[in-house]
Design an enzyme around this catalytic site. Structure first.
Site, PDB file in Angstrom:
ATOM      1  N   ASP A 275      15.620   1.612 -14.543  1.00 36.45           N
ATOM      2  CA  ASP A 275      16.362   1.379 -15.742  1.00 36.45           C
ATOM      3  C   ASP A 275      17.765   0.889 -14.836  1.00 36.45           C
ATOM      4  O   ASP A 275      18.997   1.575 -15.835  1.00 36.45           O
ATOM      5  CB  ASP A 275      16.288   2.952 -15.750  1.00 36.45           C
ATOM      6  N   LYS A 304      17.807  -3.271 -22.342  1.00 36.35           N
ATOM      7  CA  LYS A 304      18.449  -3.528 -22.561  1.00 36.35           C
ATOM      8  C   LYS A 304      18.759  -3.930 -24.053  1.00 36.35           C
ATOM      9  O   LYS A 304      18.414  -5.391 -23.396  1.00 36.35           O
ATOM     10  CB  LYS A 304      20.132  -3.105 -21.929  1.00 36.35           C
TER      11      LYS A 304
END
EC number: 2.1.1.186
Length: 361
Positions: A275, A304
């Site tokens: 992440d 993202k």
């Protein structure tokens, strides 16, 4: 019925619209989109009414990234407030026999104000639909699901989805409780991913205690926490500090290193999770490297999203993965979803089924 009704996160209507247009065209269907910003839903109007049913059959819902839920339906407006049940019952006369009824709203502040009303009308509506033989008294596997999506107390889209090709969750949302000892709220993203991407009947085999995991960009440990609570032993890769209670479990080794440069010494990693805040193409290339070199069996990672052209960005990354893995003869399964606990990102699951040994031996 000519409409395909799609639920999405508020603010992502254009991305959901681009996605359904893309997949419908790929299957040879034509139509146009009706989408308003921040409404939490999108309507795809088919030029031929029967195509709405065909789309929700032929387009694999697992391939829909920005859609939380969908159904083939029609809009019922100006329902008499003293008897909305009759209007909805009449609209559903020609529906296939459904196993259950879901009375829902868009996931917006305005929609949430209707939830109490939805609960109130659900019971009398279900009884009326049971009497009409539109909805079964007891749920039955492999039957369609009837949806009523209220936009106002006198207007709703009414339709059905197929249980083998939809979201099993009310409003397309898996609700999870934040664990009291979770290091960060990001922990819910990975918890949701495991529940959405791994079929329940396979979860015990594929997510086992004693497995080895790697968390790239682990600090402070939100994703590591989910691996630990599932009994895994984790290599946490991050230059920043890790949560003390996680380190005290004895299941975590912290390596202060750059997540883009770290590689394991052995090819025995069951789960790689990632992440990291970086450009989606850079993360995608990193994940491709781990897959091609057989460093990990299954990968869950976030991409993202840019502020604009989010649909284009996502599909560019997914196409990169498909092309590269196909080029190297790798057998794989790939899913991506804009999960409920995601914000400006999408979560991808890559199951590396088989890698030709000559690629890394």
């Amino acid at each position: 019925m000519s409409s395909v009704v799609i639920y999405c996160r508020s603010g992502f209507e254009n991305d959901a619209a681009a996605e359904i247009t893309f997949h419908a065209a790929e299957q040879g269907f034509a139509g146009y989109v009706k989408a308003k910003p921040n409404t939490g839903y999108v309507i795809y109007e088919c030029f031929e009414a029967q195509h709405s049913d065909e789309i929700i059959k032929k387009v694999d819902f697992k391939n829909m990234v920005f859609a939380r839920q969908w159904f083939a339906g029609t809009l019922i407006e100006n329902m008499p407030v003293e008897d909305r049940v009759t209007a909805l019952k009449e609209a559903a006369k020609e529906f296939p026999l459904c196993s259950e009824l879901r009375v829902e709203t868009p996931d917006t502040n305005e929609g949430k104000e209707l939830l109490t009303f939805c609960k109130k009308i659900s019971t009398p509506l279900k009884k009326a639909l049971e009497k009409q033989n539109t909805v079964l008294r007891e749920p039955k596997a492999n039957r369609p699901v009837m949806h009523v999506l209220f936009l106002a107390n006198n207007a709703a889209y009414v339709g059905y989805s197929y249980s083998y090709n939809n979201s099993p969750f009310f409003m397309g949302i898996l609700r999870l409780r934040m664990p009291s000892d979770g290091p960060s709220r990001s922990t819910l993203k990975l918890d949701e991913a495991f529940n959405v991407f791994i079929p329940e009947k396979e979860r015990e085999e594929r997510v086992q205690p004693g497995m080895r995991g790697v968390d790239l960009g682990a600090c402070p440990g939100g994703w590591t926490y989910q691996l630990v609570r599932r009994g895994m032993f984790v290599s946490a890769i991050d230059n920043g500090p890790m949560n003390d209670s996680l380190m005290e479990t004895g299941q975590v080794k912290h390596f202060r290193a750059d997540g883009f440069k770290y590689r394991p010494e052995k090819r025995n990693i069951n789960w790689l999770v990632c992440d990291m805040v970086e450009k989606p193409t850079k993360v995608t290339n990193l994940m491709i490297d781990w897959a091609v070199n057989a460093y990990a069996k299954e990968l869950i990672f976030n991409l993202k999203l840019p502020m604009k052209k989010r649909f284009d960005s996502v599909y560019e990354c997914l196409t990169m993965i498909k092309e590269e893995l196909t080029k190297y003869g790798i057998t794989y399964e790939l899913q991506a979803k804009h999960l409920y606990h995601d914000r400006e990102e999408i979560t991808v699951h890559l199951n590396v089924v088989k890698v030709p040994q000559n690629l890394y031996s």
